[in-house]
Design an enzyme around this catalytic site. Structure first.
Site, PDB file in Angstrom:
ATOM      1  N   SER A 169       0.835  -1.201   0.000  1.00  0.00           N
ATOM      2  CA  SER A 169       0.000   0.000   0.000  1.00  0.00           C
ATOM      3  C   SER A 169       0.871   1.254   0.000  1.00  0.00           C
ATOM      4  CB  SER A 169      -0.920   0.020   1.214  1.00  0.00           C
ATOM      5  OG  SER A 169      -1.851  -1.030   1.125  1.00  0.00           O
ATOM      6  N   GLY A 173       2.939  -0.983   9.835  1.00  0.00           N
ATOM      7  CA  GLY A 173       2.701   0.459   9.914  1.00  0.00           C
ATOM      8  C   GLY A 173       2.816   1.146   8.566  1.00  0.00           C
ATOM      9  N   LEU A 174       2.447   0.418   7.508  1.00  0.00           N
ATOM     10  CA  LEU A 174       2.413   0.984   6.157  1.00  0.00           C
ATOM     11  C   LEU A 174       3.705   1.688   5.732  1.00  0.00           C
ATOM     12  CD1 LEU A 174      -1.271   2.350   6.182  1.00  0.00           C
ATOM     13  CD2 LEU A 174      -0.431   0.292   5.034  1.00  0.00           C
ATOM     14  N   CYS A 197      -6.393  -1.503   6.845  1.00  0.00           N
ATOM     15  CA  CYS A 197      -5.251  -1.826   7.692  1.00  0.00           C
ATOM     16  C   CYS A 197      -5.650  -1.554   9.146  1.00  0.00           C
ATOM     17  CB  CYS A 197      -4.057  -0.968   7.306  1.00  0.00           C
ATOM     18  SG  CYS A 197      -2.643  -1.290   8.363  1.00  0.00           S
ATOM     19  N   LYS A 254     -10.604  -2.825  -0.573  1.00  0.00           N
ATOM     20  CA  LYS A 254     -10.256  -3.918   0.346  1.00  0.00           C
ATOM     21  C   LYS A 254     -10.834  -3.669   1.724  1.00  0.00           C
ATOM     22  CE  LYS A 254      -6.393  -6.664   1.958  1.00  0.00           C
ATOM     23  NZ  LYS A 254      -4.955  -6.881   1.801  1.00  0.00           N
ATOM     24  N   THR A 312      -6.333  -8.018   7.679  1.00  0.00           N
ATOM     25  CA  THR A 312      -6.062  -8.775   8.903  1.00  0.00           C
ATOM     26  C   THR A 312      -7.057  -8.457  10.028  1.00  0.00           C
ATOM     27  OG1 THR A 312      -4.474  -7.061   9.436  1.00  0.00           O
ATOM     28  CG2 THR A 312      -3.607  -9.056   8.445  1.00  0.00           C
ATOM     29  N   GLY A 325      -7.187 -14.342   2.874  1.00  0.00           N
ATOM     30  CA  GLY A 325      -7.128 -14.649   4.302  1.00  0.00           C
ATOM     31  C   GLY A 325      -6.928 -16.139   4.527  1.00  0.00           C
TER      32      GLY A 325
HETATM   33  C1  LIG Z   1       3.493  -8.354   6.545  1.00  0.00           C
HETATM   34  C2  LIG Z   1       2.132  -7.986   6.037  1.00  0.00           C
HETATM   35  C3  LIG Z   1       1.948  -6.734   5.467  1.00  0.00           C
HETATM   36  C4  LIG Z   1       0.697  -6.365   4.966  1.00  0.00           C
HETATM   37  N1  LIG Z   1       0.552  -5.138   4.395  1.00  0.00           N
HETATM   38  C5  LIG Z   1      -0.631  -4.802   3.808  1.00  0.00           C
HETATM   39  C6  LIG Z   1      -0.774  -3.575   3.093  1.00  0.00           C
HETATM   40  O1  LIG Z   1       0.167  -2.783   2.956  1.00  0.00           O
HETATM   41  N2  LIG Z   1      -1.971  -3.301   2.542  1.00  0.00           N
HETATM   42  C7  LIG Z   1      -3.034  -4.148   2.631  1.00  0.00           C
HETATM   43  O2  LIG Z   1      -4.093  -3.846   2.084  1.00  0.00           O
HETATM   44  N3  LIG Z   1      -2.923  -5.326   3.292  1.00  0.00           N
HETATM   45  C8  LIG Z   1      -1.756  -5.676   3.881  1.00  0.00           C
HETATM   46  N4  LIG Z   1      -1.627  -6.887   4.525  1.00  0.00           N
HETATM   47  C9  LIG Z   1      -2.786  -7.789   4.597  1.00  0.00           C
HETATM   48  C10 LIG Z   1      -2.714  -8.878   3.523  1.00  0.00           C
HETATM   49  O3  LIG Z   1      -2.767  -8.311   2.224  1.00  0.00           O
HETATM   50  C11 LIG Z   1      -3.873  -9.881   3.669  1.00  0.00           C
HETATM   51  O4  LIG Z   1      -5.088  -9.190   3.558  1.00  0.00           O
HETATM   52  C12 LIG Z   1      -3.841 -10.609   4.995  1.00  0.00           C
HETATM   53  O5  LIG Z   1      -2.511 -10.914   5.361  1.00  0.00           O
HETATM   54  C13 LIG Z   1      -4.653 -11.897   4.988  1.00  0.00           C
HETATM   55  O6  LIG Z   1      -4.164 -12.805   4.036  1.00  0.00           O
HETATM   56  P1  LIG Z   1      -3.173 -14.036   4.356  1.00  0.00           P
HETATM   57  O7  LIG Z   1      -3.775 -14.821   5.467  1.00  0.00           O
HETATM   58  O8  LIG Z   1      -3.083 -14.783   3.066  1.00  0.00           O
HETATM   59  O9  LIG Z   1      -1.887 -13.413   4.760  1.00  0.00           O
HETATM   60  C14 LIG Z   1      -0.397  -7.271   5.053  1.00  0.00           C
HETATM   61  C15 LIG Z   1      -0.196  -8.525   5.634  1.00  0.00           C
HETATM   62  C16 LIG Z   1       1.039  -8.905   6.122  1.00  0.00           C
HETATM   63  C17 LIG Z   1       1.201 -10.265   6.719  1.00  0.00           C
END
Ligand SMILES: Cc1cc2nc3c(=O)[nH]c(=O)nc-3n(C[C@H](O)[C@H](O)[C@H](O)COP(=O)(O)O)c2cc1C
Ligand SMILES: Cc1cc2nc3c(=O)[nH]c(=O)nc-3n(C[C@H](O)[C@H](O)[C@H](O)COP(=O)(O)OP(=O)(O)OC[C@H]3O[C@@H](n4cnc5c(N)ncnc54)[C@H](O)[C@@H]3O)c2cc1C
Ligand code: FES
Lengths: 259, 300
Positions: B42, B68-69, B125, B160, B188, B238
């Protein structure tokens, strides 16, 4: 894994700015070149090469390392690891050249110990700014021949590790293992490339780590998207030619910054 | 081949935002390892260093993160999108965030030159103050921001969503009303871990977001609900780490799945999932992914 609560059992002052911290936690499966994430609670969590199965060797540079330098035996930190890929371990009778600059000795100390126990032959080029900043001199001497160099000539050859390397016949070495400041490693890589030895060289790299487990992408290098935390931190020289190595890296906000 | 919001993907697996998405080169690597499309980290209006470490820990049941983006801002990132677009032969989706509609529009317009195939609005987020879920729990703001970005750019806009709400359907509706071409669910789940030796919360930010296997049932339910409530496609994310997880997500109503944390096990995960889905469709005589999308709603 959650951070393992690790009590500091011993602190050794290696130089005015470098200390070794030994813990009551021993990461027995740690390979030379792998690293741990050191959680200095309330401050930060930072990567450190394992200089012993139960120890790290730290240069004081900023917040987390300064806080670590205030700690006493009996205090504790959280440790996660070992993470990443280390150096290729030598076979019996192999000839290994170790090139270490400054606190870059940290991951190379255990490599020297392990290589000797495996029956390999070790030669070390050990460099520092000045004589009092040389680290693990005794440890490398016990493993084999050591060439010292200091920037100011206060010990060994006056100059850089490359000054010594220029006169070394690298064709006799099965592998060359390097860690130190990136500019130093870059100059070593260029010299080894000229000598046709870069494919036999391994470099332990530093990049900004966030997750340290190969997910977030903070430590990725151009142009292959290699993750220094998971595909490295030890990478073969042939992967580093034509990469960002020696040129730029990413800051904590992923902006490109010059090395 | 899968077509969603007018974009063609060679397979229904997509790299989730925030995973290996900080540089153009790493996005190319993920495309080369089999992802049908890739989403960037992001990107926001100003450079941001993120939260102090620890920012991600693996727990027994999943992962907790509070990055923290961190991002270099749109001004520095358009070049990375260009690199990704040139090097990867899959669609590149730009994930963007801001604190309000003006900031979202500024980032979207700032990246428009690099021609991302779609924009994904991060209003979800869970741990960045003033951003993400702070906005994404308010349906009026979601609708207004979606509408503003849709007005400003030509590319399709995905939104999202956060699972940290009482009724995810109403937020999904708001995105749809604002003109979103698709919704992506879920980001998350808010979570926390504490070090019992010291009493310190483990994450530098104290709390963060839970991802990985633990959140899959939550994600499946959210996708199921959104599929029922909306007319636009739902992209599921997820806890997907195998083709079985992906098929389950698709049967709940997803048109495609994003994969995040499972990259920890290996970057080959995309190719493995895509081949598994393909084999499953063949073995069961389904012509395409769309034939099982939402199947769980039809059988009862
Ligand atoms: C290290 C990390 C960084 C993430 N950064 C972002 C982000 O910048 N923007 C966003 O929309 N989601 C972010 N997410 C969320 C993921 O895109 C995803 O929605 C979430 O991890 C659930 O999917 P998963 O279980 O396959 O990991 C992040 C997740 C993780 C683990
Ligand atoms: C794989 C690896 C192994 C390392 N091994 C050692 C070692 O054995 N001994 C040693 O003294 N140092 C080692 N370092 C460097 C060490 O991690 C940094 O010096 C340390 O993080 C500084 O933290 P600080 O809070 O004191 O400094 P800060 O004031 O936070 O930062 C000073 C500099 O330290 C570096 N740094 C800070 N945080 C991180 C981070 N999360 N990841 C990477 N770099 C960071 C940056 O270059 C930064 O500019 C290693 C780094 C890596 C990546
Ligand atoms: S630090 Fe997250 S991938 Fe290397």
């Amino acid at each position: 894994m959650r951070p393992i609560n690790s009590k500091i059992t011993k602190i050794v002052e290696e130089t005015p700015s470098i200390r070794t911290f030994r813990f009551d936690t021993s990461l027995d499966d740690a390979q030379p070149g792998q690293f741990v994430m050191v959680w200095v609670r309330g401050v930060d969590e930072v990567p450190m090469g394992c200089s012993f199965k139960n120890g790290i060797t730290v240069q004081k540079v900023g917040d987390a390392t300064s806080r670590l330098f205030e700690m006493k035996e009996g205090d504790s930190v959280g440790l996660r690891g070992p993470f990443g890929k280390g150096f290729t371990l030598p076979a019996k009778d192999e000839n290994i050249l170790i090139i270490a600059g400054g606190v870059g000795v940290a991951p190379l100390g255990p490599l020297a110990d392990e290589a000797i126990s495996l029956g390999a032959k070790i030669t070390t080029i050990l460099g520092a700014r000045t004589a009092s900043e040389l680290v693990f001199e005794k440890r490398f001497s016990e493993a084999g021949e050591v060439h010292l160099t200091t920037d100011d000539g206060s010990a060994g050859t006056c100059g850089f590790v490359t000054t010594v390397l220029a006169d070394v016949d690298v064709s006799v070495y099965d592998r060359i293992c390097v860690c130190g400041p990136e500019i130093m490693m870059f100059n070593v890589l260029k010299m080894l490339e000229e000598k046709g030895a870069h494919e036999r060289a391994e470099f332990s790299l530093h990049r900004y780590f966030k997750c340290a487990i190969g997910v977030c992408g903070a430590c990725c290098m151009d142009h292959e998207g290699l993750r220094v935390c998971k595909d490295g931190p030890v990478l073969n020289g042939s992967l580093l030619l034509d990469s960002e190595f020696g040129n730029y890296k990413r800051s904590s906000s992923s902006q490109r910054v010059k090395v | 081949m899968v077509k969603i919001t007018g974009i063609e993907f060679r397979n229904p697996t997509i790299l989730a935002s925030g995973i290996m998405g900080t540089t153009g080169a790493s996005l190319v690597r993920m495309a080369n390892s089999g992802a049908g499309a890739v989403v960037t980290k992001s990107i926001g209006p100003e450079p941001k260093i993120g939260h102090p470490n620890p920012s991600m820990v693996k727990l027994d049941c999943g992962f907790l993160n509070a990055m923290g983006l961190p991002n270099p801002s749109y001004a520095d990132f358009d070049n990375e999108i260009k690199i990704a677009k040139e090097g990867a032969d899959v669609p590149v989706i730009a994930s963007i965030f801001g604190g309000n509609a003006e900031e979202f529009v500024r980032v979207a317009e700032g990246l428009a030159d690099s021609k991302p195939d779609a924009f994904e609005l991060n209003v979800s987020c869970p741990h960045a103050e003033g951003y993400g879920a702070t906005i994404g729990t308010d349906s009026c703001m979601v609708e207004a921001i979606t509408a503003a970005v849709c007005d400003a750019v030509d590319a399709p806009v995905w939104v999202k969503l956060t699972p940290n709400v009482t009724d995810i359907k109403s937020i999904g509706k708001a995105a749809e009303n604002g003109g979103a071409a698709a919704v992506v669910a879920i980001n998350t789940l808010r979570g926390m871990a504490i070090d019992i030796n010291s009493g310190y919360p483990i994450l530098g930010n104290r709390f963060g977001g839970l991802s990985g296997t633990a959140v899959k049932p939550v994600a499946i339910k959210c996708v199921y609900d959104l599929y029922e409530a909306l007319d636009i496609p739902v992209i599921g994310v997820g806890g997907v780490s195998s083709w079985e997880d992906a098929v389950e997500m698709i049967m709940a109503g997803a048109s495609a799945v994003q994969v995040g944390s499972a990259v920890h096990e290996g970057v080959e995960v995309f190719a493995d999932i895509a081949t598994g889905i393909e084999q499953f469709l063949q073995d069961n005589g389904y012509p395409g992914v769309e034939d099982i999308t939402g199947l769980a709603h039809e059988v009862i």
